[in-house]
Design a protein around this motif. Structure first.
Motif, PDB file in Angstrom:
ATOM      1  N   GLY A 227      16.058   5.580 -17.094  1.00 25.66           N
ATOM      2  CA  GLY A 227      15.953   4.235 -16.544  1.00 25.66           C
ATOM      3  C   GLY A 227      14.536   3.780 -16.288  1.00 25.66           C
ATOM      4  O   GLY A 227      14.298   2.922 -15.436  1.00 25.66           O
ATOM      5  N   GLY A 228      13.579   4.361 -17.035  1.00 26.17           N
ATOM      6  CA  GLY A 228      12.181   3.980 -16.839  1.00 26.17           C
ATOM      7  C   GLY A 228      11.609   4.452 -15.521  1.00 26.17           C
ATOM      8  O   GLY A 228      10.718   3.825 -14.950  1.00 26.17           O
ATOM      9  N   LYS A 229      12.090   5.603 -15.030  1.00 24.86           N
ATOM     10  CA  LYS A 229      11.679   6.108 -13.718  1.00 24.86           C
ATOM     11  C   LYS A 229      10.173   6.324 -13.623  1.00 24.86           C
ATOM     12  O   LYS A 229       9.558   6.049 -12.586  1.00 24.86           O
ATOM     13  N   VAL A 230       9.557   6.822 -14.715  1.00 24.42           N
ATOM     14  CA  VAL A 230       8.119   7.102 -14.668  1.00 24.42           C
ATOM     15  C   VAL A 230       7.329   5.821 -14.439  1.00 24.42           C
ATOM     16  O   VAL A 230       6.444   5.756 -13.575  1.00 24.42           O
ATOM     17  N   GLY A 231       7.631   4.785 -15.194  1.00 25.47           N
ATOM     18  CA  GLY A 231       6.909   3.517 -15.042  1.00 25.47           C
ATOM     19  C   GLY A 231       7.101   2.912 -13.658  1.00 25.47           C
ATOM     20  O   GLY A 231       6.144   2.395 -13.061  1.00 25.47           O
ATOM     21  N   LYS A 232       8.323   2.992 -13.133  1.00 28.83           N
ATOM     22  CA  LYS A 232       8.588   2.452 -11.796  1.00 28.83           C
ATOM     23  C   LYS A 232       7.800   3.219 -10.741  1.00 28.83           C
ATOM     24  O   LYS A 232       7.247   2.624  -9.809  1.00 28.83           O
ATOM     25  N   LEU A 233       7.752   4.541 -10.889  1.00 34.24           N
ATOM     26  CA  LEU A 233       7.019   5.357  -9.926  1.00 34.24           C
ATOM     27  C   LEU A 233       5.527   5.034  -9.966  1.00 34.24           C
ATOM     28  O   LEU A 233       4.881   4.929  -8.912  1.00 34.24           O
ATOM     29  N   ILE A 234       4.980   4.864 -11.161  1.00 35.08           N
ATOM     30  CA  ILE A 234       3.558   4.528 -11.285  1.00 35.08           C
ATOM     31  C   ILE A 234       3.279   3.193 -10.609  1.00 35.08           C
ATOM     32  O   ILE A 234       2.281   3.044  -9.885  1.00 35.08           O
ATOM     33  N   ASN A 235       4.148   2.210 -10.788  1.00 36.65           N
ATOM     34  CA  ASN A 235       3.952   0.899 -10.165  1.00 36.65           C
ATOM     35  C   ASN A 235       4.007   0.996  -8.639  1.00 36.65           C
ATOM     36  O   ASN A 235       3.201   0.378  -7.933  1.00 36.65           O
ATOM     37  N   ARG A 236       4.954   1.793  -8.127  1.00 37.40           N
ATOM     38  CA  ARG A 236       5.058   1.947  -6.667  1.00 37.40           C
ATOM     39  C   ARG A 236       3.816   2.637  -6.113  1.00 37.40           C
ATOM     40  O   ARG A 236       3.314   2.286  -5.042  1.00 37.40           O
ATOM     41  N   SER A 237       3.331   3.630  -6.836  1.00 30.65           N
ATOM     42  CA  SER A 237       2.134   4.343  -6.380  1.00 30.65           C
ATOM     43  C   SER A 237       0.924   3.426  -6.381  1.00 30.65           C
ATOM     44  O   SER A 237       0.086   3.480  -5.469  1.00 30.65           O
ATOM     45  N   GLN A 238       0.811   2.601  -7.400  1.00 32.80           N
ATOM     46  CA  GLN A 238      -0.316   1.668  -7.465  1.00 32.80           C
ATOM     47  C   GLN A 238      -0.269   0.685  -6.304  1.00 32.80           C
ATOM     48  O   GLN A 238      -1.313   0.332  -5.736  1.00 32.80           O
ATOM     49  N   ARG A 239       0.936   0.268  -5.931  1.00 31.18           N
ATOM     50  CA  ARG A 239       1.059  -0.633  -4.788  1.00 31.18           C
ATOM     51  C   ARG A 239       0.624   0.061  -3.500  1.00 31.18           C
ATOM     52  O   ARG A 239      -0.103  -0.512  -2.675  1.00 31.18           O
ATOM     53  N   THR A 240       1.043   1.313  -3.332  1.00 32.19           N
ATOM     54  CA  THR A 240       0.626   2.082  -2.161  1.00 32.19           C
ATOM     55  C   THR A 240      -0.884   2.280  -2.150  1.00 32.19           C
ATOM     56  O   THR A 240      -1.543   2.170  -1.109  1.00 32.19           O
ATOM     57  N   ARG A 241      -1.457   2.547  -3.319  1.00 30.89           N
ATOM     58  CA  ARG A 241      -2.902   2.771  -3.425  1.00 30.89           C
ATOM     59  C   ARG A 241      -3.684   1.500  -3.065  1.00 30.89           C
ATOM     60  O   ARG A 241      -4.734   1.567  -2.429  1.00 30.89           O
ATOM     61  N   ARG A 242      -3.162   0.348  -3.461  1.00 25.62           N
ATOM     62  CA  ARG A 242      -3.830  -0.910  -3.111  1.00 25.62           C
ATOM     63  C   ARG A 242      -3.769  -1.175  -1.612  1.00 25.62           C
ATOM     64  O   ARG A 242      -4.744  -1.632  -1.006  1.00 25.62           O
ATOM     65  N   GLU A 243      -2.623  -0.874  -1.013  1.00 23.28           N
ATOM     66  CA  GLU A 243      -2.460  -1.130   0.417  1.00 23.28           C
ATOM     67  C   GLU A 243      -3.256  -0.147   1.265  1.00 23.28           C
ATOM     68  O   GLU A 243      -3.649  -0.469   2.391  1.00 23.28           O
ATOM     69  N   LEU A 244      -3.478   1.053   0.740  1.00 19.54           N
ATOM     70  CA  LEU A 244      -4.198   2.096   1.480  1.00 19.54           C
ATOM     71  C   LEU A 244      -5.466   2.447   0.712  1.00 19.54           C
ATOM     72  O   LEU A 244      -5.617   3.556   0.209  1.00 19.54           O
ATOM     73  N   ALA A 245      -6.374   1.502   0.656  1.00 21.39           N
ATOM     74  CA  ALA A 245      -7.569   1.670  -0.172  1.00 21.39           C
ATOM     75  C   ALA A 245      -8.457   2.809   0.306  1.00 21.39           C
ATOM     76  O   ALA A 245      -9.227   3.373  -0.481  1.00 21.39           O
ATOM     77  N   ASP A 246      -8.359   3.171   1.578  1.00 24.46           N
ATOM     78  CA  ASP A 246      -9.206   4.238   2.116  1.00 24.46           C
ATOM     79  C   ASP A 246      -8.577   5.618   1.967  1.00 24.46           C
ATOM     80  O   ASP A 246      -9.157   6.610   2.409  1.00 24.46           O
ATOM     81  N   SER A 247      -7.411   5.698   1.364  1.00 21.57           N
ATOM     82  CA  SER A 247      -6.705   6.973   1.216  1.00 21.57           C
ATOM     83  C   SER A 247      -6.693   7.413  -0.242  1.00 21.57           C
ATOM     84  O   SER A 247      -6.838   6.607  -1.159  1.00 21.57           O
ATOM     85  N   GLU A 248      -6.510   8.713  -0.436  1.00 24.58           N
ATOM     86  CA  GLU A 248      -6.310   9.260  -1.775  1.00 24.58           C
ATOM     87  C   GLU A 248      -4.807   9.423  -1.990  1.00 24.58           C
ATOM     88  O   GLU A 248      -4.153  10.174  -1.266  1.00 24.58           O
ATOM     89  N   VAL A 249      -4.270   8.704  -2.950  1.00 25.25           N
ATOM     90  CA  VAL A 249      -2.836   8.728  -3.222  1.00 25.25           C
ATOM     91  C   VAL A 249      -2.580   9.557  -4.478  1.00 25.25           C
ATOM     92  O   VAL A 249      -3.138   9.266  -5.538  1.00 25.25           O
ATOM     93  N   ILE A 250      -1.767  10.593  -4.350  1.00 21.06           N
ATOM     94  CA  ILE A 250      -1.406  11.449  -5.473  1.00 21.06           C
ATOM     95  C   ILE A 250       0.082  11.254  -5.750  1.00 21.06           C
ATOM     96  O   ILE A 250       0.913  11.378  -4.845  1.00 21.06           O
ATOM     97  N   THR A 251       0.404  10.950  -6.994  1.00 27.97           N
ATOM     98  CA  THR A 251       1.784  10.677  -7.386  1.00 27.97           C
ATOM     99  C   THR A 251       2.436  11.949  -7.912  1.00 27.97           C
ATOM    100  O   THR A 251       1.883  12.634  -8.768  1.00 27.97           O
TER     101      THR A 251
END
Length: 320
Positions: A227-251
């Motif tokens: 169901g395109g899980k990889v692409g959805k996960l990447i998009n969610r991670s990018q959103r988290t990374r934008r909201e938490l610019a001072d954090s290191e986000v690892i997917t």
């Protein structure tokens, strides 16, 4: 300076708790009292570089320039509960320093003995403590989170059945077990999958204590890109990374399937999006590491290495 004064308090958090956050107002009613302390640490610990072994711990050090190293010293206290502590010290100028960009780096080994439970290190300049770090020394089988959970799940039988199932079918149980695994590894886990009304949120957020690292974790029991899980996960991670610019986000994408049952194309798609893929064998390895006392620092270092290796492979492929 706060800790070493004639009326010592335990740093800024203690001051804030005892004064700024107290119920009674300050004497100057109706006015704000502002205290600003600026203390750049020219010599400090690198908490994410700390490693432990059966023989000792290695603490990472950073410095802005050689002049600060010349006047600094590291001291440590090591011991086991109920036993007299042991102390040691070393001048930082005697360490082997190397330059990486604008920063000096060094590593110092601190000896430990069997049975030691903690090692606390201090960086001193004169009679001032400018930084400190405490490293827990967990022996195999002494992970207190695992021991506590085993009181309600003897032998962690159900946990192991759900994390490493013979027939990966129960998605909800697998999600819970993955969250528990990262909890056992020392992360503070936010189990989003167990909370209703969060829409398309990922299954877990895991915070590495003492750092700005956050894992965004998705779980599946089969194909990692259904169901395109990889692409959805990447998009969610990018959103988290934008909201938490001072954090290191690892997917992180976990699956109960074995590596041989996951297609190479799916893995490559995930790696192109800087996603760490954990199959059943990888989860078993992390579970073994948790039992041996590995914590969040080691896991974060492992994931960074995995991502770096994937980038090297992609670069090599393009070069060929």
């Amino acid at each position: 300076m706060i800790r070493g004064g004639p009326n010592p308090y335990d740093g800024l958090p203690d001051l804030a708790r005892r004064f700024c956050g107290r119920r009674q107002e300050l004497e100057a009613r109706g006015h704000s009292t502002v205290v600003e302390l600026v203390a750049p640490l020219a010599v400090r610990f690198d908490p994410e570089a700390a490693t432990t072994s059966a023989d000792g711990i290695a603490v990472g050090l950073k410095a802005a320039a050689e002049v600060y190293v010349e006047k600094a010293e590291i001291a440590w206290t090591v011991g086991a509960a109920g036993q007299p502590p042991r102390h040691g010290s070393r001048e930082l100028r005697t360490c082997d320093w190397s330059r990486e960009g604008d920063t000096l780096h060094a590593e110092l080994d601190i000896p430990i003995r069997q049975g030691d439970s903690t090692a606390t290190s201090f960086i001193l300049i004169g009679d001032r403590c400018v930084d400190r770090v405490t490293v827990p020394l967990a022996e195999a089988g002494s992970n207190v989170r695992i021991r506590a959970h085993s009181t309600v799940d003897p032998g962690l039988q159900r946990f192991r059945e759900h994390l490493l199932p013979e027939r990966p079918e129960k998605a909800r149980e697998f999600e819970t077990a993955v969250g528990l695994l990262f909890f056992f590894l020392g992360f503070h886990v936010d189990p989003l999958s167990g909370q209703k009304g969060l829409g398309d949120a990922v299954d877990h957020l895991a915070h590495a204590p003492g750092s700005s690292v956050i894992l965004v974790i998705e779980c599946t029991v089969g194909s990692i890109d259904t169901g395109g899980k990889v692409g959805k996960l990447i998009n969610r991670s990018q959103r988290t990374r934008r909201e938490l610019a001072d954090s290191e986000v690892i997917t992180v994408l976990t699956t109960a399937a074995r590596r041989s049952d996951v297609s190479d194309a799916e893995v490559e798609k995930a790696e192109r999006g800087d996603v760490v893929v954990l199959c059943s064998e990888d989860l078993h390895e992390l579970w073994t590491a948790a039992q041996a006392g590995e914590g969040s620092t080691g896991v974060v270092r492992r994931f960074r290495q995995d991502l770096a290796s994937a980038r090297v492979r992609r670069a090599g492929g393009r070069g060929g």
